[in-house]
Design an enzyme around this catalytic site. Structure first.
Site, short mmCIF file in Angstrom:
data_model
loop_
_atom_site.label_atom_id
_atom_site.label_comp_id
_atom_site.label_asym_id
_atom_site.label_seq_id
_atom_site.Cartn_x
_atom_site.Cartn_y
_atom_site.Cartn_z
N ASP A 10 42.28 53.69 32.08
CA ASP A 10 41.23 54.31 31.29
C ASP A 10 41.50 54.68 29.81
O ASP A 10 42.70 55.19 29.58
CB ASP A 10 41.10 55.74 32.14
CG ASP A 10 39.75 56.48 31.29
OD1 ASP A 10 39.17 55.90 30.70
OD2 ASP A 10 39.63 57.79 31.68
N GLY A 61 12.86 50.78 25.69
CA GLY A 61 11.80 50.52 26.77
C GLY A 61 12.79 50.37 28.05
O GLY A 61 11.98 49.86 29.32
N ASP A 114 38.65 56.87 36.06
CA ASP A 114 38.81 57.62 35.31
C ASP A 114 39.80 58.79 35.47
O ASP A 114 39.75 59.11 36.64
CB ASP A 114 37.48 58.35 34.88
CG ASP A 114 36.53 57.30 34.46
OD1 ASP A 114 36.84 56.36 34.09
OD2 ASP A 114 35.38 57.74 34.30
N ASP A 141 14.30 46.71 33.84
CA ASP A 141 12.98 46.93 32.89
C ASP A 141 12.06 46.84 33.80
O ASP A 141 11.75 46.00 34.90
CB ASP A 141 12.98 45.51 31.70
CG ASP A 141 11.72 46.06 30.86
OD1 ASP A 141 11.35 47.20 30.79
OD2 ASP A 141 11.29 45.02 30.19
N HIS A 186 38.72 62.96 30.58
CA HIS A 186 39.54 61.98 30.24
C HIS A 186 40.95 62.32 29.72
O HIS A 186 40.77 62.71 28.64
CB HIS A 186 38.95 60.77 29.47
CG HIS A 186 37.55 60.34 30.19
ND1 HIS A 186 37.45 59.46 30.94
CD2 HIS A 186 36.46 60.68 30.08
CE1 HIS A 186 36.48 59.12 31.34
NE2 HIS A 186 35.37 59.91 30.91
N ASP A 209 28.46 55.96 35.70
CA ASP A 209 29.21 54.59 34.92
C ASP A 209 30.11 53.87 35.92
O ASP A 209 30.70 52.94 35.58
CB ASP A 209 29.71 55.26 33.39
CG ASP A 209 30.69 56.31 33.79
OD1 ASP A 209 30.51 57.08 34.73
OD2 ASP A 209 31.55 56.28 32.98
N HIS A 235 39.70 64.45 37.53
CA HIS A 235 38.60 64.21 36.60
C HIS A 235 37.43 64.98 36.61
O HIS A 235 37.62 66.04 37.24
CB HIS A 235 38.07 62.73 37.08
CG HIS A 235 37.01 62.00 36.14
ND1 HIS A 235 37.34 62.10 34.91
CD2 HIS A 235 35.95 61.31 36.69
CE1 HIS A 235 36.22 61.37 34.11
NE2 HIS A 235 35.44 60.91 35.33
N HIS A 294 35.29 56.83 41.91
CA HIS A 294 34.52 58.11 41.90
C HIS A 294 33.15 57.87 41.70
O HIS A 294 32.71 56.88 41.42
CB HIS A 294 35.12 58.93 40.75
CG HIS A 294 34.98 58.80 39.37
ND1 HIS A 294 35.59 57.60 38.76
CD2 HIS A 294 34.14 58.87 38.47
CE1 HIS A 294 35.23 57.41 37.79
NE2 HIS A 294 34.22 58.30 37.24
N HIS A 344 33.45 73.44 27.27
CA HIS A 344 33.68 72.10 28.14
C HIS A 344 34.87 71.58 27.61
O HIS A 344 35.42 71.84 26.40
CB HIS A 344 32.45 71.11 27.36
CG HIS A 344 32.76 69.82 28.12
ND1 HIS A 344 32.33 69.63 29.57
CD2 HIS A 344 33.02 68.53 27.72
CE1 HIS A 344 32.64 68.35 29.91
NE2 HIS A 344 32.78 67.92 28.88
#
Lengths: 552, 552
Positions: free
Chosen positions: A192, A46, A160, A440, A365, A75, A138, A71, A361
């Site tokens: 990284d 939730g 990264d 939340d 990294h 994240d 990256h 970048h 793909h």
């Protein structure tokens, strides 16, 4: 804190994938490297999203001088709006990074963001630190590593990275500059670790082109490619393939549309308006003349591709003759959702291409050999592996040790782990608080663990509400208690557990009445105890029991 | 149903991994091939396990003549106790399969099981069918394929299989017998599709030995190997490695202990008592003299290895110098749990070996080239790919088509899909009901979807209980209503949502009182409507709202 001391405190991204954020502190102030978020999982039901616990910044509020972004991925920038709500400091980033951030801040209604554009190669002063930005490859353009000249020496954050010598766009990673920094003398490297379990090299982004070429040549009907909304390179590859095969391009999925707009506007994506088909006109273009780019490569239930697979998309359907490419690896935890999407698309007759069966793909990294190149060029005295679960940090450590970096010069930290650098030496000092902030119902939630446990218990074992009306004078039950369950078992079910529960509660209250107990709290406690024991004996479950005593 | 007609109805295992069960029906009766279960996932919170919906058997109760088991894995035998509770029919299986089943039935308190041991090569009559059992390789010993001579012709069920020409134990798959059946003429083949996305061959179980050898040679402290409890071959490899390196063996984890006992007793595991260390004596054996076999290779939270990784195991701890092997691939959906286990073990200092970084496991299901061999030998007229998600069934179909089996002779079914065979022809007829039976709180639950949705809503959005005491005559509120939330947000949280909810409910009831509404159901409806709209506007969440009106 004395003038020659430096402290570095990773607040997120250690022992986990996501929510990268590190505070760099010296007497002159604090600079924050990245402000990322993480996505919720089965342990945080939730929850909208997860931020690093940045209490440390709150405690040193006046010291924070600015934020540096490596970048534009979530994240690394996803926590920024929440941080900027509390700290009005400048934010440094490259053009594309700030373009993505600007749109994000707008969504959050933050207007005052002081965004300062930099580019790879630039040097800046910030809070007493000398900043330098170094170009890296990256899975998004315009990514940089950051070198900081500090009171204690030169430290480098990789952000990264991968080393791509034939990148889709721009230059290969600036290895020459890393070598120069290495010669200057790097005190500590924060590198990284995401792909440190993987031996060898990650293939160039270029290799995906050949796969796309084969798919576009064979395809007769529509081509749909799903990718991460932030993967501008992949989007660019689809656009280039469409150009070569005379297909128009449509873009769907909210975040994909937004990012494509930003990338086009800022010059990172060469998609002329004449090629672009509006979503609402998709039906007007012959299938063989169209390629559609969308979100949903991770099987996220609400994403465009997932809805197409489930047959619930408003405008796009797929069928026999259509081709779908899932141009991403499933992120751990998403495997089932991705498989569900593939199954749904195939069931509708589409020709589906996906990883690892085809090279649709490549990772963004660097793998072990790339980590070795970077470590060899930088020659850091100390290494702190960052961005990764413990096993990844550990493999990064092993790789560094194989190059001769002494074991005692490599520090595996957890979030909140604090390094102190002084006079060329490094040591761990006391950790700071660094768990997570849960967002939340739209805001950072104050308490988290108890509610999370409660939600898990509710979801596994359900809930019983008992309402008993009792005489306030003598504690006698006035009529049978109401027992209502939710998420436990169907009240109509044969086993009649609800009826038995009513009987159990009645028995409890007859007993308490005999003992003349009238205190509501005491009655609730007895009801909870007896009913819980009855239900767990009967079903081995422990639902949440909520007794309510109404005294009349 | 006429004398020459055969119907085959897969009740589970299609469009999914797990709960394999297929009914084979002709005029003389029904034989059931396998009776497997599946494990719950995020869409079935709180569920113990999932069975095929076997309403079809209930509807044809008197026709069921017996159950044939291909091997002893849970996805092929786990539903057996539930089926045998309703149908008292004989069960056919090999020695090890029945050994495992016997112990399972005992747990369920079923004594009357009529278990009939067969071995590969045997032929039997059952319900008018001629049964023949053919030896196959798999990740458990004593696995068989089943050929049925029926009124409509010869049909073959592969069970789970791989072709292992250098198996750990027993003989390679009986390819000669498959060839003979092919010459006799196979009408239809129901073939395992689990690994049909994988090109090439699956390596022999033997290859894992070399990896184990390297690990055992290097290890100084304790060696812990986690595997599936049912993977007797893997257990046997650990035991053999322990023998060669003079280590004693301990076994822990309830299901592992049980299966090792059964395998030893029936002669499938050569583990002499002199080598065996009781769990409670683990601490008495020097680390360098001990190998421990346990469960937990899938990161299951309650399994032995997971508890060791979390530091909550009662008797076993690991630390620097110890070696841990996770000798299994993560099953899709378990990746995060497995990573959590690896991270925990590494953090404690253990040397951890896992897939795919090392060859510590091979699959028990044949890949495309093995599927081609079997299809080429059997030369079935019709193929029904079974055991697998849609994408796996589809790849199996593609493989068969590459061998020249005509597209229209290959049938991809869903659970409950019904094939009818007659005069050498095959056609799909109307589906039968075949969803799933959920085992909840120890019994097959009657209703499922509504409760599952309720649990998911509870876990994501929580619950509000409102208790309002009103005057039965005029509907006036007697004192402020009680509002209690669970799994929503901390009542102490700054936003004071509970207080605002009390105000919202009070307002609702003031309004209803003015309109002289006194009917409890009508009041509840108004409370639910207003509070739900208030909360969703405020938080974008939709908790379950449970209003209770006490009329005084």
């Amino acid at each position: 804190m004395d003038k020659n001391t430096l402290q570095v405190v990773p607040l997120g991204g250690l022992g986990e994938i996501g929510k990268n954020m590190t505070a760099v502190r010296q007497e002159s102030g604090i600079v924050l490297i990245d402000a990322g978020m993480a996505f919720p999982d089965e342990e945080t039901p939730g929850i909208d999203l997860i931020l690093p616990d940045f209490s440390y910044l709150r405690e040193h509020k006046d010291e924070l001088k600015g934020i540096v972004l490596t970048h534009g991925h979530e994240d690394h920038v996803g926590a920024l709006p929440y941080v900027l709500r509390e700290f009005n400091v400048p934010v440094y980033g490259t053009k594309l990074t700030l373009g993505l951030v600007r749109s994000k801040l707008k969504e959050f209604g933050i207007k005052r963001g002081d965004l300062r554009e930099i580019k790879a190669g630039d040097r800046q002063k910030l809070g007493g630190f000398g900043l330098e930005f170094i170009h890296v490859n990256h899975s998004i353009p315009d990514a940089v590593a950051v070198a900081l000249r500090t009171a204690a020496g030169l430290i480098v954050f990789s952000g990264d990275y991968k080393i791509d010598l034939t990148p889709i766009e721009g230059a290969p990673m600036d290895l020459a500059r890393l070598a120069a920094l290495g010669d200057e003398g790097v005190l500590a490297f924060f590198g990284d670790s995401t792909n440190s379990e993987r031996p060898g090299y990650v293939p160039s982004e270029k290799t995906v082109e050949a796969t796309f070429k084969g798919i576009f040549e064979k395809a007769k009907g529509r081509i749909i490619v799903a990718s991460f909304a932030s993967h501008i390179h992949r989007v660019s590859q689809v656009v280039e393939a469409a150009k070569r095969h005379d297909r128009l391009v449509a873009v769907t999925g909210r975040s994909m549309v937004r990012n494509v707009d930003i990338a086009r506007e800022l010059g990172y994506l060469d998609l002329p308006s004449s090629m672009l088909v509006d979503q609402k006109d998709i039906g007007k273009v012959p299938d063989s003349d169209l390629a559609i780019i969308m979100t949903g490569s991770q099987g996220e239930p609400m994403a465009a591709l997932s809805r197409i697979a489930a047959g619930t998309h408003r405008t796009v359907e797929v069928g026999p003759g259509d081709t779908v490419v899932l141009a991403a690896h499933p992120i751990p935890g998403n495997e089932r959702g991705v498989a569900r999407t593939i199954n749904g698309l195939m069931q509708r007759g589409a020709d589906v291409h996906y990883s690892p069966l085809e090279a649709v793909h490549v990772s963004g990294h660097g793998a072990q050999e790339e980590q070795k190149i970077v470590l060899s060029l930088l020659k850091p005295k100390f290494l702190v592996p960052v961005h990764g679960e413990y096993k990844m940090l550990k493999h990064h450590k092993d790789t560094a040790m194989s190059l001769g970096i002494p074991k005692e010069n490599i520090f595996i930290l957890e979030n909140g782990g604090r390094m102190e650098f002084k006079n060329g030496e490094a040591r761990r000092i006391e950790n700071v608080d660094a768990g997570m902030f849960l967002v939340d119902a739209g805001a950072i939630a104050d308490t988290s663990d108890a509610i999370m446990r409660e939600r898990q218990q509710l979801s596994g074992d359900g809930m019983f509400v008992v309402v008993a009306r009792v005489n306030a004078q003598n504690g006698q039950l006035l009529g049978p208690p109401d027992v209502i369950s939710r998420g436990f078992a169907d009240p109509q079910a044969e086993n009649g557990l609800v009826d038995e529960s009513v009987a159990a509660v009645t028995k409890t209250l007859e007993r308490t009445a005999k003992r003349r107990i009238t205190d509501a709290e005491a009655l609730k406690k007895e009801i909870r105890k007896d009913l819980s024991s009855f239900l767990s004996k009967k079903t081995r479950k422990r639902p949440i029991i909520l007794p309510l005593v109404v005294e009349v």
